[in-house]
Design a protein around this motif. Structure first.
Motif, PDB file in Angstrom:
ATOM      1  N   PRO A 234      83.709  32.762  83.337  1.00  0.00           N
ATOM      2  CA  PRO A 234      82.515  32.962  84.174  1.00  0.00           C
ATOM      3  C   PRO A 234      81.461  31.891  83.887  1.00  0.00           C
ATOM      4  O   PRO A 234      81.111  31.632  82.732  1.00  0.00           O
ATOM      5  N   VAL A 235      80.972  31.273  84.955  1.00  0.00           N
ATOM      6  CA  VAL A 235      79.961  30.216  84.845  1.00  0.00           C
ATOM      7  C   VAL A 235      78.851  30.505  85.846  1.00  0.00           C
ATOM      8  O   VAL A 235      79.116  30.672  87.043  1.00  0.00           O
ATOM      9  N   LEU A 236      77.627  30.560  85.362  1.00  0.00           N
ATOM     10  CA  LEU A 236      76.464  30.735  86.228  1.00  0.00           C
ATOM     11  C   LEU A 236      75.769  29.390  86.396  1.00  0.00           C
ATOM     12  O   LEU A 236      75.396  28.751  85.404  1.00  0.00           O
ATOM     13  N   VAL A 237      75.614  28.961  87.639  1.00  0.00           N
ATOM     14  CA  VAL A 237      74.914  27.719  87.956  1.00  0.00           C
ATOM     15  C   VAL A 237      73.555  28.091  88.537  1.00  0.00           C
ATOM     16  O   VAL A 237      73.475  28.706  89.600  1.00  0.00           O
ATOM     17  N   VAL A 238      72.495  27.727  87.822  1.00  0.00           N
ATOM     18  CA  VAL A 238      71.137  28.041  88.264  1.00  0.00           C
ATOM     19  C   VAL A 238      70.520  26.770  88.825  1.00  0.00           C
ATOM     20  O   VAL A 238      70.302  25.798  88.104  1.00  0.00           O
ATOM     21  N   ARG A 239      70.266  26.772  90.126  1.00  0.00           N
ATOM     22  CA  ARG A 239      69.729  25.582  90.799  1.00  0.00           C
ATOM     23  C   ARG A 239      68.271  25.790  91.187  1.00  0.00           C
ATOM     24  O   ARG A 239      67.887  26.861  91.632  1.00  0.00           O
ATOM     25  N   ALA A 240      67.481  24.768  91.034  1.00  0.00           N
ATOM     26  CA  ALA A 240      66.059  24.824  91.384  1.00  0.00           C
ATOM     27  C   ALA A 240      65.849  24.327  92.807  1.00  0.00           C
ATOM     28  O   ALA A 240      66.801  24.148  93.579  1.00  0.00           O
ATOM     29  N   LEU A 245      66.951  12.175  94.226  1.00  0.00           N
ATOM     30  CA  LEU A 245      67.103  11.704  92.854  1.00  0.00           C
ATOM     31  C   LEU A 245      65.844  11.067  92.293  1.00  0.00           C
ATOM     32  O   LEU A 245      65.738  10.859  91.088  1.00  0.00           O
ATOM     33  N   HIS A 246      64.901  10.743  93.147  1.00  0.00           N
ATOM     34  CA  HIS A 246      63.693  10.062  92.690  1.00  0.00           C
ATOM     35  C   HIS A 246      62.591  11.036  92.291  1.00  0.00           C
ATOM     36  O   HIS A 246      61.541  10.624  91.828  1.00  0.00           O
ATOM     37  N   ASP A 247      62.845  12.323  92.477  1.00  0.00           N
ATOM     38  CA  ASP A 247      61.878  13.346  92.101  1.00  0.00           C
ATOM     39  C   ASP A 247      62.478  14.173  90.967  1.00  0.00           C
ATOM     40  O   ASP A 247      63.351  15.009  91.190  1.00  0.00           O
ATOM     41  N   PHE A 248      62.022  13.947  89.748  1.00  0.00           N
ATOM     42  CA  PHE A 248      62.596  14.624  88.593  1.00  0.00           C
ATOM     43  C   PHE A 248      62.386  16.139  88.652  1.00  0.00           C
ATOM     44  O   PHE A 248      63.042  16.872  87.927  1.00  0.00           O
ATOM     45  N   LYS A 249      61.469  16.611  89.478  1.00  0.00           N
ATOM     46  CA  LYS A 249      61.210  18.047  89.528  1.00  0.00           C
ATOM     47  C   LYS A 249      62.202  18.782  90.416  1.00  0.00           C
ATOM     48  O   LYS A 249      62.335  20.000  90.330  1.00  0.00           O
ATOM     49  N   GLY A 250      62.915  18.059  91.279  1.00  0.00           N
ATOM     50  CA  GLY A 250      63.869  18.685  92.179  1.00  0.00           C
ATOM     51  C   GLY A 250      65.231  18.844  91.539  1.00  0.00           C
ATOM     52  O   GLY A 250      65.556  18.220  90.530  1.00  0.00           O
ATOM     53  N   SER A 251      66.046  19.702  92.141  1.00  0.00           N
ATOM     54  CA  SER A 251      67.389  19.941  91.630  1.00  0.00           C
ATOM     55  C   SER A 251      68.337  18.845  92.104  1.00  0.00           C
ATOM     56  O   SER A 251      68.474  18.614  93.303  1.00  0.00           O
ATOM     57  N   PRO A 252      69.043  18.179  91.176  1.00  0.00           N
ATOM     58  CA  PRO A 252      70.039  17.201  91.569  1.00  0.00           C
ATOM     59  C   PRO A 252      71.431  17.808  91.718  1.00  0.00           C
ATOM     60  O   PRO A 252      72.390  17.114  92.064  1.00  0.00           O
ATOM     61  N   THR A 253      71.572  19.105  91.436  1.00  0.00           N
ATOM     62  CA  THR A 253      72.886  19.734  91.363  1.00  0.00           C
ATOM     63  C   THR A 253      73.500  19.935  92.738  1.00  0.00           C
ATOM     64  O   THR A 253      72.841  20.402  93.669  1.00  0.00           O
ATOM     65  N   PRO A 270      64.532  28.407  94.353  1.00  0.00           N
ATOM     66  CA  PRO A 270      63.631  27.400  94.923  1.00  0.00           C
ATOM     67  C   PRO A 270      62.189  27.540  94.470  1.00  0.00           C
ATOM     68  O   PRO A 270      61.357  26.680  94.748  1.00  0.00           O
ATOM     69  N   ASP A 271      61.888  28.639  93.746  1.00  0.00           N
ATOM     70  CA  ASP A 271      60.546  28.826  93.199  1.00  0.00           C
ATOM     71  C   ASP A 271      60.371  28.096  91.871  1.00  0.00           C
ATOM     72  O   ASP A 271      59.273  28.110  91.304  1.00  0.00           O
ATOM     73  N   ARG A 272      61.429  27.447  91.384  1.00  0.00           N
ATOM     74  CA  ARG A 272      61.380  26.745  90.114  1.00  0.00           C
ATOM     75  C   ARG A 272      61.777  25.286  90.291  1.00  0.00           C
ATOM     76  O   ARG A 272      62.501  24.936  91.224  1.00  0.00           O
ATOM     77  N   PHE A 278      61.780  25.624  80.785  1.00  0.00           N
ATOM     78  CA  PHE A 278      60.605  25.237  80.006  1.00  0.00           C
ATOM     79  C   PHE A 278      59.312  25.606  80.717  1.00  0.00           C
ATOM     80  O   PHE A 278      58.269  25.718  80.092  1.00  0.00           O
ATOM     81  N   GLU A 279      59.385  25.851  82.019  1.00  0.00           N
ATOM     82  CA  GLU A 279      58.253  26.414  82.752  1.00  0.00           C
ATOM     83  C   GLU A 279      58.089  27.893  82.406  1.00  0.00           C
ATOM     84  O   GLU A 279      56.974  28.382  82.238  1.00  0.00           O
ATOM     85  N   ASP A 280      59.217  28.593  82.345  1.00  0.00           N
ATOM     86  CA  ASP A 280      59.182  30.040  82.129  1.00  0.00           C
ATOM     87  C   ASP A 280      60.345  30.432  81.231  1.00  0.00           C
ATOM     88  O   ASP A 280      61.387  30.906  81.708  1.00  0.00           O
ATOM     89  N   PRO A 281      60.204  30.235  79.916  1.00  0.00           N
ATOM     90  CA  PRO A 281      61.318  30.538  79.020  1.00  0.00           C
ATOM     91  C   PRO A 281      61.722  32.010  79.034  1.00  0.00           C
ATOM     92  O   PRO A 281      62.899  32.328  78.846  1.00  0.00           O
ATOM     93  N   ALA A 282      60.782  32.898  79.279  1.00  0.00           N
ATOM     94  CA  ALA A 282      61.134  34.319  79.334  1.00  0.00           C
ATOM     95  C   ALA A 282      62.030  34.608  80.532  1.00  0.00           C
ATOM     96  O   ALA A 282      62.982  35.397  80.435  1.00  0.00           O
ATOM     97  N   ASP A 283      61.749  33.972  81.649  1.00  0.00           N
ATOM     98  CA  ASP A 283      62.589  34.144  82.837  1.00  0.00           C
ATOM     99  C   ASP A 283      63.977  33.574  82.586  1.00  0.00           C
ATOM    100  O   ASP A 283      64.990  34.190  82.943  1.00  0.00           O
ATOM    101  N   ALA A 284      64.054  32.394  81.965  1.00  0.00           N
ATOM    102  CA  ALA A 284      65.351  31.808  81.630  1.00  0.00           C
ATOM    103  C   ALA A 284      66.130  32.732  80.704  1.00  0.00           C
ATOM    104  O   ALA A 284      67.350  32.930  80.877  1.00  0.00           O
ATOM    105  N   ALA A 285      65.442  33.318  79.727  1.00  0.00           N
ATOM    106  CA  ALA A 285      66.105  34.227  78.792  1.00  0.00           C
ATOM    107  C   ALA A 285      66.635  35.469  79.509  1.00  0.00           C
ATOM    108  O   ALA A 285      67.735  35.958  79.212  1.00  0.00           O
ATOM    109  N   ARG A 286      65.870  35.988  80.478  1.00  0.00           N
ATOM    110  CA  ARG A 286      66.334  37.146  81.240  1.00  0.00           C
ATOM    111  C   ARG A 286      67.610  36.817  82.025  1.00  0.00           C
ATOM    112  O   ARG A 286      68.533  37.631  82.099  1.00  0.00           O
ATOM    113  N   ILE A 287      67.634  35.635  82.604  1.00  0.00           N
ATOM    114  CA  ILE A 287      68.817  35.216  83.364  1.00  0.00           C
ATOM    115  C   ILE A 287      70.036  35.139  82.448  1.00  0.00           C
ATOM    116  O   ILE A 287      71.120  35.622  82.774  1.00  0.00           O
ATOM    117  N   ILE A 288      69.847  34.532  81.283  1.00  0.00           N
ATOM    118  CA  ILE A 288      70.946  34.402  80.320  1.00  0.00           C
ATOM    119  C   ILE A 288      71.415  35.781  79.883  1.00  0.00           C
ATOM    120  O   ILE A 288      72.618  36.080  79.888  1.00  0.00           O
TER     121      ILE A 288
END
Length: 293
Positions: A234-240, A245-253, A270-272, A278-288
């Protein structure tokens, strides 16, 4: 969230370098649980994960400084598979099997390739924007930059009088201003090393030329899609949010990445931005936590 645990620092000789990692033990009395393996993005280091790791006190956690980053040895790279071989070698040396891999950006790409090369190493993966682009990005005829054009990362400021200077310099700059404050300070404080020239100041733990080489070689692992098709866990892919490619804040995936994974799940946020953990470590932890059960 605070974490009473203190990680121990280690290095192991792997592929001609000393590869560094930090080891958080599970709190005493915890029921047996899978080891968590964290891998960071280009230009970052193991300790940017501290605020996420704090949410997993009942797991043993290893966070790796990838080649040329943090406290690990090694210089500029020409092929991302060099980094894959490092991580696979470390996991084999530590006899890690059935772990949960959590990677961000290049770290996610590396862990997915590791899972293909060493199927016993991981039981699940959570990949935050793993920098695996559409197949055409890896076409041999394409080129990221002209051979005589250095990547802009090579011009980064590398020397600082102190971590406090780095914090003050970047606190209001994009994208660092988006980071959770604790993560931002961890990024700065652990992202510097004493200047080997003996100036008394600090230098970036990931030298600008190393960071530039990672970006410059980002098309090197053309087999990553074939590798993905072999990863039967099982692999979860979380996309922003999507961007170019010239905008580091966007998802390149590549949006179809999860679809080619035998047991892939796609989560579009799309809200991230690309820096979601690193914006919301608690949210990342919940996802994991939700994905690993």
């Amino acid at each position: 969230m605070t974490d009473a645990r203190t990680p121990t620092f280690h290095t192991l000789p792997v592929n001609g370098i000393d590869l560094a990692f930090f080891d958080w033990p599970a709190v005493p009395g915890s029921a047996p649980a899978s080891t968590l393996i964290f891998a960071h993005a280009t230009g970052f280091h193991a300790r940017v994960w501290d605020a996420v790791i704090a949410h997993f006190p009942h797991h043993r956690v290893l966070a790796i400084d990838l080649r040329g980053h943090g406290r690990s040895g090694g210089g500029p790279i020409a092929d991302w598979r060099e980094v894959v071989r490092d991580v696979a070698g470390l996991l084999a040396a530590l006899d890690i099997t059935g772990a949960i891999g959590i990677g961000h950006s290049m770290g996610g790409h590396v862990l997915l390739q590791c899972a293909a090369d060493a199927p016993q190493a991981f039981a699940r993966l959570v990949l935050f924007d793993p920098v695996i682009l559409a197949p055409e990005f890896y076409a041999p005829a394409t080129q990221l930059l002209r051979d005589d054009t250095p990547h802009p990362a090579s011009r980064r400021k590398r020397d600082f009088a102190s971590a406090e200077e780095m914090i003050a310099r970047f606190a209001t700059r994009d994208p660092y201003c988006l980071f959770d404050r604790r993560v931002f300070e961890d990024y700065c404080r652990h992202g510097l090393r004493p200047d080997p020239a003996g100036t008394g100041g600090m230098v970036l733990a990931c030298a600008p030329e190393v960071e530039a080489s990672v970006y410059g070689s980002s098309r090197s692992n053309a087999g990553i899609h074939d590798a993905a098709r072999q990863v039967d866990i099982p692999v979860l892919v979380v996309r922003a949010l999507q961007s170019d490619l010239h905008d580091f804040k966007g998802s390149p995936t590549w949006p179809q990445l999860a679809a080619i994974l035998p047991k892939g799940t796609d989560m579009h946020r799309p809200d991230r931005t690309h820096f979601h953990p690193f914006e919301d470590p608690a949210d990342a932890a919940r996802i994991i936590a939700a994905f690993i059960g």
